[in-house]
Motif scaffolding. Structure first.
Motif, PDB file in Angstrom:
ATOM      1  N   VAL A 263       0.852  -1.192   0.000  1.00 52.22           N
ATOM      2  CA  VAL A 263       0.000   0.000   0.000  1.00 52.22           C
ATOM      3  C   VAL A 263       0.887   1.242   0.000  1.00 52.22           C
ATOM      4  CG1 VAL A 263      -1.704   1.311   1.308  1.00 52.22           C
ATOM      5  CG2 VAL A 263      -1.959  -1.149   1.072  1.00 52.22           C
ATOM      6  N   GLY A 264       1.925   1.208   0.827  1.00 51.16           N
ATOM      7  CA  GLY A 264       2.884   2.313   0.841  1.00 51.16           C
ATOM      8  C   GLY A 264       3.502   2.501  -0.534  1.00 51.16           C
ATOM      9  N   GLY A 265       3.861   1.395  -1.141  1.00 53.04           N
ATOM     10  CA  GLY A 265       4.478   1.438  -2.467  1.00 53.04           C
ATOM     11  C   GLY A 265       3.544   2.023  -3.510  1.00 53.04           C
ATOM     12  N   LEU A 266       2.258   1.648  -3.422  1.00 46.06           N
ATOM     13  CA  LEU A 266       1.292   2.144  -4.403  1.00 46.06           C
ATOM     14  C   LEU A 266       1.067   3.645  -4.221  1.00 46.06           C
ATOM     15  CD1 LEU A 266      -1.301  -0.773  -4.575  1.00 46.06           C
ATOM     16  CD2 LEU A 266       0.409  -0.134  -6.263  1.00 46.06           C
ATOM     17  N   ILE A 267       0.948   4.062  -2.939  1.00 42.86           N
ATOM     18  CA  ILE A 267       0.795   5.501  -2.690  1.00 42.86           C
ATOM     19  C   ILE A 267       2.028   6.226  -3.215  1.00 42.86           C
ATOM     20  CG2 ILE A 267       0.597   7.288  -0.915  1.00 42.86           C
ATOM     21  CD1 ILE A 267      -0.916   5.253   0.804  1.00 42.86           C
ATOM     22  N   GLY A 268       3.194   5.657  -2.921  1.00 43.54           N
ATOM     23  CA  GLY A 268       4.445   6.252  -3.390  1.00 43.54           C
ATOM     24  C   GLY A 268       4.505   6.306  -4.905  1.00 43.54           C
ATOM     25  N   LEU A 269       3.979   5.255  -5.531  1.00 44.15           N
ATOM     26  CA  LEU A 269       3.982   5.188  -6.994  1.00 44.15           C
ATOM     27  C   LEU A 269       3.177   6.334  -7.592  1.00 44.15           C
ATOM     28  CD1 LEU A 269       4.692   3.445  -9.523  1.00 44.15           C
ATOM     29  CD2 LEU A 269       2.500   2.330  -9.204  1.00 44.15           C
ATOM     30  N   VAL A 270       1.947   6.506  -7.063  1.00 45.82           N
ATOM     31  CA  VAL A 270       1.079   7.571  -7.571  1.00 45.82           C
ATOM     32  C   VAL A 270       1.734   8.931  -7.344  1.00 45.82           C
ATOM     33  CG1 VAL A 270      -1.151   8.712  -7.260  1.00 45.82           C
ATOM     34  CG2 VAL A 270      -1.012   6.214  -7.274  1.00 45.82           C
ATOM     35  N   LEU A 271       2.241   9.111  -6.129  1.00 50.01           N
ATOM     36  CA  LEU A 271       2.907  10.361  -5.782  1.00 50.01           C
ATOM     37  C   LEU A 271       4.110  10.601  -6.693  1.00 50.01           C
ATOM     38  CD1 LEU A 271       1.931  12.060  -3.364  1.00 50.01           C
ATOM     39  CD2 LEU A 271       3.984  11.320  -2.171  1.00 50.01           C
ATOM     40  N   GLY A 272       4.874   9.538  -6.913  1.00 48.77           N
ATOM     41  CA  GLY A 272       6.079   9.641  -7.739  1.00 48.77           C
ATOM     42  C   GLY A 272       5.735   9.993  -9.173  1.00 48.77           C
ATOM     43  N   LEU A 273       4.656   9.386  -9.693  1.00 49.68           N
ATOM     44  CA  LEU A 273       4.245   9.678 -11.067  1.00 49.68           C
ATOM     45  C   LEU A 273       3.827  11.141 -11.190  1.00 49.68           C
ATOM     46  CD1 LEU A 273       2.264   6.469 -12.099  1.00 49.68           C
ATOM     47  CD2 LEU A 273       4.548   7.159 -12.788  1.00 49.68           C
ATOM     48  N   LEU A 274       3.079  11.601 -10.171  1.00 42.72           N
ATOM     49  CA  LEU A 274       2.656  13.005 -10.196  1.00 42.72           C
ATOM     50  C   LEU A 274       3.870  13.926 -10.138  1.00 42.72           C
ATOM     51  CD1 LEU A 274      -0.464  12.929  -7.845  1.00 42.72           C
ATOM     52  CD2 LEU A 274      -0.410  13.209 -10.323  1.00 42.72           C
ATOM     53  N   LEU A 275       4.788  13.606  -9.233  1.00 44.98           N
ATOM     54  CA  LEU A 275       6.002  14.424  -9.113  1.00 44.98           C
ATOM     55  C   LEU A 275       6.811  14.384 -10.402  1.00 44.98           C
ATOM     56  CD1 LEU A 275       7.359  13.690  -5.530  1.00 44.98           C
ATOM     57  CD2 LEU A 275       6.608  15.874  -6.455  1.00 44.98           C
ATOM     58  N   GLY A 276       6.885  13.197 -10.989  1.00 45.00           N
ATOM     59  CA  GLY A 276       7.636  13.038 -12.228  1.00 45.00           C
ATOM     60  C   GLY A 276       7.043  13.878 -13.339  1.00 45.00           C
ATOM     61  N   MET A 277       5.693  13.859 -13.378  1.00 45.85           N
ATOM     62  CA  MET A 277       4.997  14.621 -14.404  1.00 45.85           C
ATOM     63  C   MET A 277       5.270  16.111 -14.213  1.00 45.85           C
ATOM     64  SD  MET A 277       1.587  12.704 -15.438  1.00 45.85           S
ATOM     65  CE  MET A 277       0.483  13.345 -14.271  1.00 45.85           C
ATOM     66  N   LEU A 278       5.151  16.540 -12.940  1.00 44.86           N
ATOM     67  CA  LEU A 278       5.390  17.934 -12.584  1.00 44.86           C
ATOM     68  C   LEU A 278       6.829  18.326 -12.937  1.00 44.86           C
ATOM     69  CD1 LEU A 278       3.590  20.054 -10.996  1.00 44.86           C
ATOM     70  CD2 LEU A 278       5.119  19.599  -9.084  1.00 44.86           C
ATOM     71  N   GLY A 279       7.762  17.464 -12.541  1.00 43.48           N
ATOM     72  CA  GLY A 279       9.183  17.750 -12.781  1.00 43.48           C
ATOM     73  C   GLY A 279       9.475  17.858 -14.267  1.00 43.48           C
ATOM     74  N   SER A 280       8.936  16.890 -15.035  1.00 48.75           N
ATOM     75  CA  SER A 280       9.177  16.911 -16.481  1.00 48.75           C
ATOM     76  C   SER A 280       8.612  18.182 -17.084  1.00 48.75           C
ATOM     77  CB  SER A 280       8.523  15.701 -17.146  1.00 48.75           C
ATOM     78  OG  SER A 280       8.987  14.525 -16.554  1.00 48.75           O
ATOM     79  N   LYS A 281       7.430  18.565 -16.578  1.00 46.89           N
ATOM     80  CA  LYS A 281       6.777  19.751 -17.112  1.00 46.89           C
ATOM     81  C   LYS A 281       7.612  20.992 -16.822  1.00 46.89           C
ATOM     82  CE  LYS A 281       2.214  21.656 -17.516  1.00 46.89           C
ATOM     83  NZ  LYS A 281       1.019  21.158 -18.085  1.00 46.89           N
TER      84      LYS A 281
END
Lengths: 428, 230
Positions: A363-381
């Protein structure tokens, strides 16, 4: 079948200790989120850098004049060196057209083209109320091939233009749209270029396709219509008004079968001859392929460093899971004793607690995954690169977080499994 | 049927001291008996119950359930015996706090590998038997002490064990509720023909059974039939 029961138990246990579970997960959330964010930003950055640089061309060798014994300054921007130094290079210190001709002659099997540019300045092309922002560059015919300019119609600046210093220009399709619209054939049309109160007239001989640069500095806020595009004029025309007639830099494009390292050496040796006696200046050579390599190796070094930090965070997260599982085992000693009295084997107890640890980590990993994807998207942008996610990375993350749970859950689970049922039942 | 022969349990509390908790205990309980094991604390009755409940192994001697020797079994085999041949009822109920009555009763069947459908069917049936049919979805903390113990009795019965071991089943209950729980045991004994062994320190509780075994200092002091009060 048993796994499903354990899953239900684990979720019930999570639900009854929400805050505790969340705090426990935090380490894993942070670890996974940073791994994912780093990987996706890194991926999109390196792919955009690679495409950008490949656009420039891996067969390109940039030569520029720089001060001897100076390694300072960005070698990609020779002007920074020349302007920034105490003395500026005189005309006789620079690369002459004769040198380039001699070079082309000597290495005619290797050289595909040589590109020269001279920045003139920027301003507007106007036709009554219509306008287009342009940056004017003087170029030689070799520029076309070296810089992958895509001609849509007409022709590029040719040798006759440069020899005759003709007032001709190659403009972007954007400019054509702004000034002429779609119905008029721009070839042969006259345009007026306004710069600092001066008006110059050019005849359009060609139109090239303007490609939106993926380079992040280009992520400008200006509207579509105001986008500045390049306008190319003969380099000799550009040099006409300048005191310095020679070149501080040039780009040599080699044929594809040329060995880049050897050719770099050849270029160095060739120009070294001219600069042997020069007390202050020399010519340096940079190959784009090695630039790409350098950039991507730097990127991967940074990624690795952050990945190690993320791994430490995951380790700490895993220890957190182990800690909370040990607490949980102690708290539930009686429950374990009862389960054993009701026929649970050590195996059952072990699986129950491993499942629970795995679920916390997952569950921690999945939350981290979603958070990481959002951060990644933000960072790339923010960096202006297209976001990129790889499914294998995501799957790997999910598997890895489960593995953390299993690994760090094993010891507490085993401790629970080994409890003596009598002691466990008597535990208060 | 359970059979105990020259059972001994010693605890080593540092040589030369060893504590003899059970000393040459011989006992036979036939199928369908309703027995009380009475003794003061420290008499060895808890140790005896642990061995009979396959939670512990004797130092020496023999113990068999339905003719199967239990005294030399491995941990895993003991788990199996506990799950299938013995039904436990504890003083403090020991229900799973996060599971409802139905799930609690189903638990031993889960470990015994009974199918999902069968588990629900049997659990419901037994909850009906102990009069908890209308509360199968209640969590333990929504139930009174007497109700919890009735759920626990239903749980002890689900794998159709050879013997029900009840350790002070009324110890945490007031006398009225305690009597009600004992009535349930009587009902189970009568309707299900189960062997029931109640461990207690209370003669009052023991009087409700058919045979009273008194244990003191690790030995059987008396073993007498009893006519239960009506």
């Amino acid at each position: 079948m048993f796994f499903k029961e354990n899953l239900v138990l684990a979720l019930e246990s999570l639900r009854s200790n929400k805050m505790r579970a969340f705090l426990t997960m935090l380490g894993i959330i942070i670890g996974i989120a940073s791994v994912i964010a780093i990987i996706s930003v890194g991926d999109s950055l390196s792919s955009s850098i690679t495409t950008e640089m490949q656009g420039i061309g891996t067969n390109n060798f940039r030569i520029n004049v720089r001060e001897k014994d100076s390694n300072v300054g960005n070698p990609r921007d020779p002007r920074a060196n020349i302007m920034g130094s105490s003395a500026s290079a005189e005309d006789e210190d620079l690369i002459t057209p004769e040198m380039l001709e001699a070079f082309q002659e000597q290495f005619k099997d290797q050289v595909a083209a040589i590109s020269l540019t001279e920045s003139v300045g920027s301003g507007q092309v106007k036709d009554e109320r219509l306008y287009a922002n342009v940056a004017v560059s003087g170029v030689n015919p070799g520029y076309l091939q070296v810089n992958n300019v895509e001609l849509l119609s007409g022709r590029f600046i040719n040798d006759r233009d440069t020899a005759g210093r003709k007032s001709v220009a190659v403009v972007s399709d954007k400019l054509v749209n702004n000034i002429f619209g779609k119905s008029v054939n721009p070839i042969g049309q006259e345009i007026k270029f306004y710069e600092a109160g001066e008006i110059k007239t050019y005849i359009i001989v060609g139109v090239y396709k303007h490609s939106e640069s993926a380079m992040f500095i280009g992520a400008s806020s200006s509207s579509e219509k105001d986008t500045q595009t390049s306008m190319y004029i003969p380099i000799t025309l550009a040099k006409q008004s300048k005191t310095i007639k020679n070149y501080s830099n040039a780009t040599i494009m080699s044929n594809t079968n040329v060995d880049a390292d050897q050719f770099t050496k050849d270029i160095k040796e060739f120009f070294a001859k001219y600069y042997e006696k020069n007390p202050k200046w020399e010519v340096s050579t940079i190959n784009m392929a090695s630039q790409i390599e350098m950039a991507s190796s730097m990127l991967s070094t940074i990624s690795l460093a952050i990945a190690i930090i993320a791994a430490i965070s995951l380790l700490v997260g895993g220890i957190g899971v182990m800690n909370i599982m040990l607490v949980s085992v102690t708290e539930r000693t009686r429950e374990i004793g009862t389960r054993k009295a009701l026929g649970a084997k050590n195996f059952h107890i072990r699986m129950q607690f491993i499942t629970e640890a795995m679920i916390i980590a997952l569950v921690g990993g999945l939350i981290g995954l979603v958070l990481g994807l959002l951060l990644g998207m933000l960072g790339s942008k923010l960096l202006g690169a297209a976001p990129s996610f790889s499914i294998p990375t995501i799957l790997l993350t999910v598997t890895f977080s489960m593995a953390i749970g299993v690994f760090f859950g094993y010891y507490p689970a085993n401790k629970a499994a080994q409890l003596d049922p009598i002691d466990a039942l008597r535990y208060e | 049927m359970i059979e105990v022969k020259s059972l001994e349990k010693k605890y080593f509390i540092g040589t030369p001291n060893e504590l003899l908790v059970l000393d040459n205990v011989n006992l036979k309980i036939e199928d369908g008996e309703f027995v009380a094991l009475v003794g003061a604390s420290g008499s060895g009755k808890s140790t005896f119950m642990n061995i009979v409940g396959a939670l512990d192994r004797p130092t020496s001697g023999e113990y068999a359930i339905d003719g199967v020797p239990v005294h030399s079994m491995t941990q895993n085999e003991l788990s199996d015996i506990r799950g299938k041949k013995i039904g436990f009822v504890f003083q403090s109920f020991n229900l799973m706090g996060r599971s409802n009555a139905l799930k609690n009763v189903e638990l031993p069947m889960l470990y015994a590998g009974v199918s999902l459908k069968e588990r629900a069917r049997r659990a419901k049936e037994l909850l009906e038997l102990v009069g908890m049919g209308d509360r199968i979805h209640h969590l333990p903390n929504e139930l009174s002490g007497g109700q919890k113990q009735r759920v626990a009795i239903a749980r002890s019965l689900v794998n159709d064990p050879s013997i029900i071991l009840a350790d002070e089943p009324t110890g945490a209950l007031d006398s009225k509720t305690g009597d009600m729980v004992m009535d349930i045991f009587k009902k189970v004994h009568k309707e299900k023909k189960k062997t029931i062994l109640v461990i207690t320190h209370s003669m009052e509780v023991a009087q409700m059974t058919q045979r009273i075994i008194t244990i003191r200092d690790g030995r059987i002091l008396s073993d007498v039939p009893n006519t239960p009060m009506a």
